[in-house]
Motif scaffolding. Sequence first.
Motif, mmCIF file in Angstrom:
data_model
loop_
_atom_site.group_PDB
_atom_site.id
_atom_site.type_symbol
_atom_site.label_atom_id
_atom_site.label_comp_id
_atom_site.label_asym_id
_atom_site.label_seq_id
_atom_site.Cartn_x
_atom_site.Cartn_y
_atom_site.Cartn_z
ATOM 1 N N ARG A 1 39.619 60.611 12.870
ATOM 2 C CA ARG A 1 40.006 59.089 12.199
ATOM 3 C C ARG A 1 39.746 58.368 12.917
ATOM 4 N NH1 ARG A 1 40.007 59.893 6.707
ATOM 5 N NH2 ARG A 1 41.042 61.600 5.748
ATOM 6 N N ILE A 2 39.833 56.885 12.780
ATOM 7 C CA ILE A 2 39.426 55.244 13.900
ATOM 8 C C ILE A 2 40.486 55.484 14.389
ATOM 9 C CG2 ILE A 2 39.419 54.119 12.300
ATOM 10 C CD1 ILE A 2 37.054 52.632 13.937
ATOM 11 N N ASN A 3 41.456 55.511 13.590
ATOM 12 C CA ASN A 3 43.250 55.443 14.157
ATOM 13 C C ASN A 3 43.188 56.309 15.330
ATOM 14 O OD1 ASN A 3 43.098 56.583 12.113
ATOM 15 N ND2 ASN A 3 45.706 56.404 12.221
ATOM 16 N N LYS A 4 42.475 57.440 15.369
ATOM 17 C CA LYS A 4 42.761 58.842 16.282
ATOM 18 C C LYS A 4 42.192 58.561 17.280
ATOM 19 C CE LYS A 4 46.885 59.621 14.790
ATOM 20 N NZ LYS A 4 47.072 61.084 13.554
ATOM 21 N N LYS A 5 40.751 57.688 17.270
ATOM 22 C CA LYS A 5 40.061 58.163 17.842
ATOM 23 C C LYS A 5 40.164 57.981 19.540
ATOM 24 C CE LYS A 5 36.340 54.522 19.358
ATOM 25 N NZ LYS A 5 35.996 53.539 19.020
ATOM 26 N N THR A 6 41.008 56.430 20.063
ATOM 27 C CA THR A 6 41.297 56.604 21.724
ATOM 28 C C THR A 6 42.498 56.944 21.787
ATOM 29 O OG1 THR A 6 41.567 54.227 21.099
ATOM 30 C CG2 THR A 6 42.202 54.567 23.111
ATOM 31 N N LEU A 7 42.743 58.170 21.186
ATOM 32 C CA LEU A 7 43.856 59.068 21.444
ATOM 33 C C LEU A 7 43.348 60.219 22.119
ATOM 34 C CD1 LEU A 7 46.806 59.715 22.215
ATOM 35 C CD2 LEU A 7 47.311 60.727 19.756
ATOM 36 N N VAL A 8 42.315 60.541 20.741
ATOM 37 C CA VAL A 8 41.495 61.950 21.173
ATOM 38 C C VAL A 8 40.531 61.269 21.679
ATOM 39 C CG1 VAL A 8 40.012 63.677 20.361
ATOM 40 C CG2 VAL A 8 42.006 62.324 18.799
ATOM 41 N N ALA A 9 39.862 60.729 22.729
ATOM 42 C CA ALA A 9 38.470 61.210 23.462
ATOM 43 C C ALA A 9 39.181 60.121 24.012
ATOM 44 C CB ALA A 9 38.017 59.552 22.983
ATOM 45 N N LEU B 1 38.020 67.856 16.085
ATOM 46 C CA LEU B 1 38.469 67.575 17.795
ATOM 47 C C LEU B 1 39.884 66.624 17.315
ATOM 48 C CD1 LEU B 1 36.774 68.103 19.943
ATOM 49 C CD2 LEU B 1 36.534 66.003 20.092
ATOM 50 N N ASN B 2 40.795 67.088 16.254
ATOM 51 C CA ASN B 2 41.991 66.804 16.299
ATOM 52 C C ASN B 2 42.964 68.039 17.217
ATOM 53 O OD1 ASN B 2 41.778 64.554 14.822
ATOM 54 N ND2 ASN B 2 41.213 65.742 13.448
ATOM 55 N N SER B 3 42.975 69.241 17.050
ATOM 56 C CA SER B 3 43.319 70.176 17.615
ATOM 57 C C SER B 3 43.236 70.263 19.666
ATOM 58 C CB SER B 3 43.078 71.195 17.266
ATOM 59 O OG SER B 3 42.044 71.937 17.159
ATOM 60 N N THR B 4 44.716 70.501 19.396
ATOM 61 C CA THR B 4 45.137 70.703 21.249
ATOM 62 C C THR B 4 43.704 71.621 21.658
ATOM 63 O OG1 THR B 4 46.791 69.753 21.178
ATOM 64 C CG2 THR B 4 45.972 70.707 23.146
ATOM 65 N N PRO B 5 43.821 72.490 20.914
ATOM 66 C CA PRO B 5 42.973 74.001 21.773
ATOM 67 C C PRO B 5 41.711 73.569 21.242
ATOM 68 C CG PRO B 5 44.316 74.906 19.843
ATOM 69 C CD PRO B 5 45.056 73.672 19.646
ATOM 70 N N LYS B 6 41.169 72.824 20.684
ATOM 71 C CA LYS B 6 39.717 72.252 20.630
ATOM 72 C C LYS B 6 39.689 71.352 21.581
ATOM 73 C CE LYS B 6 38.228 73.452 16.061
ATOM 74 N NZ LYS B 6 37.829 72.775 14.424
ATOM 75 N N GLN B 7 40.065 70.759 21.756
ATOM 76 C CA GLN B 7 39.998 69.663 23.031
ATOM 77 C C GLN B 7 39.965 70.404 24.695
ATOM 78 O OE1 GLN B 7 42.464 66.771 22.426
ATOM 79 N NE2 GLN B 7 42.547 66.564 20.623
ATOM 80 N N SER B 8 40.975 71.364 24.642
ATOM 81 C CA SER B 8 40.701 72.301 25.813
ATOM 82 C C SER B 8 39.257 73.128 25.908
ATOM 83 C CB SER B 8 42.050 73.058 25.493
ATOM 84 O OG SER B 8 42.945 72.436 25.917
ATOM 85 N N PRO C 1 35.032 59.615 8.601
ATOM 86 C CA PRO C 1 35.281 59.718 10.174
ATOM 87 C C PRO C 1 34.065 59.989 11.170
ATOM 88 C CG PRO C 1 35.700 61.856 9.283
ATOM 89 C CD PRO C 1 35.550 60.361 7.760
ATOM 90 N N GLY C 2 34.475 59.621 11.936
ATOM 91 C CA GLY C 2 32.900 59.633 13.154
ATOM 92 C C GLY C 2 32.065 61.130 13.080
ATOM 93 N N ARG C 3 30.901 61.316 12.371
ATOM 94 C CA ARG C 3 29.911 62.404 12.906
ATOM 95 C C ARG C 3 29.756 62.874 13.907
ATOM 96 N NH1 ARG C 3 27.754 64.064 7.649
ATOM 97 N NH2 ARG C 3 26.187 64.735 8.622
ATOM 98 N N ILE C 4 29.352 61.481 14.371
ATOM 99 C CA ILE C 4 29.028 62.361 15.895
ATOM 100 C C ILE C 4 29.566 61.026 17.555
ATOM 101 C CG2 ILE C 4 26.317 61.981 17.039
ATOM 102 C CD1 ILE C 4 25.281 62.016 14.483
ATOM 103 N N TRP C 5 30.141 62.038 18.172
ATOM 104 C CA TRP C 5 30.158 60.982 19.512
ATOM 105 C C TRP C 5 29.901 61.426 20.589
ATOM 106 C CZ3 TRP C 5 36.506 61.302 19.924
ATOM 107 C CH2 TRP C 5 37.103 61.159 19.042
ATOM 108 N N VAL C 6 29.186 60.242 21.202
ATOM 109 C CA VAL C 6 28.670 60.535 22.872
ATOM 110 C C VAL C 6 29.605 60.030 23.895
ATOM 111 C CG1 VAL C 6 26.074 59.882 23.850
ATOM 112 C CG2 VAL C 6 26.302 60.774 20.923
ATOM 113 N N GLY C 7 29.461 61.443 24.780
ATOM 114 C CA GLY C 7 30.392 60.080 25.835
ATOM 115 C C GLY C 7 29.446 60.892 27.174
ATOM 116 N N TRP C 8 29.938 59.829 27.812
ATOM 117 C CA TRP C 8 29.104 60.326 29.316
ATOM 118 C C TRP C 8 29.671 59.574 31.020
ATOM 119 C CZ3 TRP C 8 28.196 56.850 25.916
ATOM 120 C CH2 TRP C 8 28.142 55.174 26.428
ATOM 121 N N ASP C 9 29.341 60.122 32.105
ATOM 122 C CA ASP C 9 29.813 59.583 32.839
ATOM 123 C C ASP C 9 29.691 58.421 33.780
ATOM 124 O OD1 ASP C 9 30.730 59.054 35.577
ATOM 125 O OD2 ASP C 9 30.998 61.387 36.138
ATOM 126 N N PRO C 10 29.566 57.569 33.805
ATOM 127 C CA PRO C 10 29.241 56.318 34.503
ATOM 128 C C PRO C 10 28.794 55.688 35.489
ATOM 129 C CG PRO C 10 30.897 55.740 33.417
ATOM 130 C CD PRO C 10 31.323 57.427 33.606
#
Length: 271
Positions: A41-49, A12-19, A67-76
């Motif tokens: 990697r954890i030092n890039k987590k905040t930027l990518v998230a 998920l580091n690349s811009t196209p995948k984030q898009s 590095p984190g194998r599983i991310w979970v994001g949700w609308d609070p």
Amino acid sequence: MINLACWNTRGLNSTPKQSEVRKLLLDYNISLVCLIETRVRINKKTLVANSVFKDWDMIDNYNSHSPGRIWVGWDPRILNITKINETDQIIHCNACILDTNNQFRISFVYGSNDDRLRKALWQSMCSSQHGSPWIMLGDFNVSRSVGESIRGCSRISGAIEEFNDCLQSLELDDLRFSGFLHTWCNKRSNGCISKKLNKVLVNNDWLLKFENSEAIFLPPSIPDHCPSVVKLGLQGIKKNRPFKIFNFLTDRVDFLPLVDRCWQEQVHGTM
């Protein structure tokens, strides 16, 4: 209607995948997403998230695997998610839909590609609590049958049997789905292999609570895995319907004997 999603992005580091992830969330009005194999990697987590989730809440399993194998994001504003526990292959959570107070358990899975290491995943699944609506989604890295593979395994392996034994003990089964059957492909021109590795599993309590829910496996884009979208479909209001029969059937000479014979049959099963 609330929609969930899960996707093995294979980085998920690349811009196209984030898009691509942002497009998925927007196109299908996703309220919660699980991203697998982020390789961030954890030092890039905040930027990518922040690029992917913006003002969403997030949990991960960096404490169990880096590095984190599983991310979970949700609308609070829509959901409240509380982590119960995690391992390197699974995150168990409690979820609550805020406007209806409907509650359920949800587990996010990224199974190891090593059969031996996946045994720890089955143990974690089987040690989880029962007795409430439960949905489990992710990349299990194993199929349930030979029919879920093309040019892959040609026999029922020990790994398949262990997976099915685990699901049977938990009374979990595939949620009704449409779209792609084989959710992963190695994309080789020679020796192409396709398998159904990504699944959405639910128990009977889930089907009673969310009887109209369904999963859709979308075409893969940049990654080689299909994203899955789950439409929750809250329980609708059931209406009483009259019993109907075509009157001409009663004119058949074998009608009453047939009815009598059917009523005499012993039926074994569960509700």
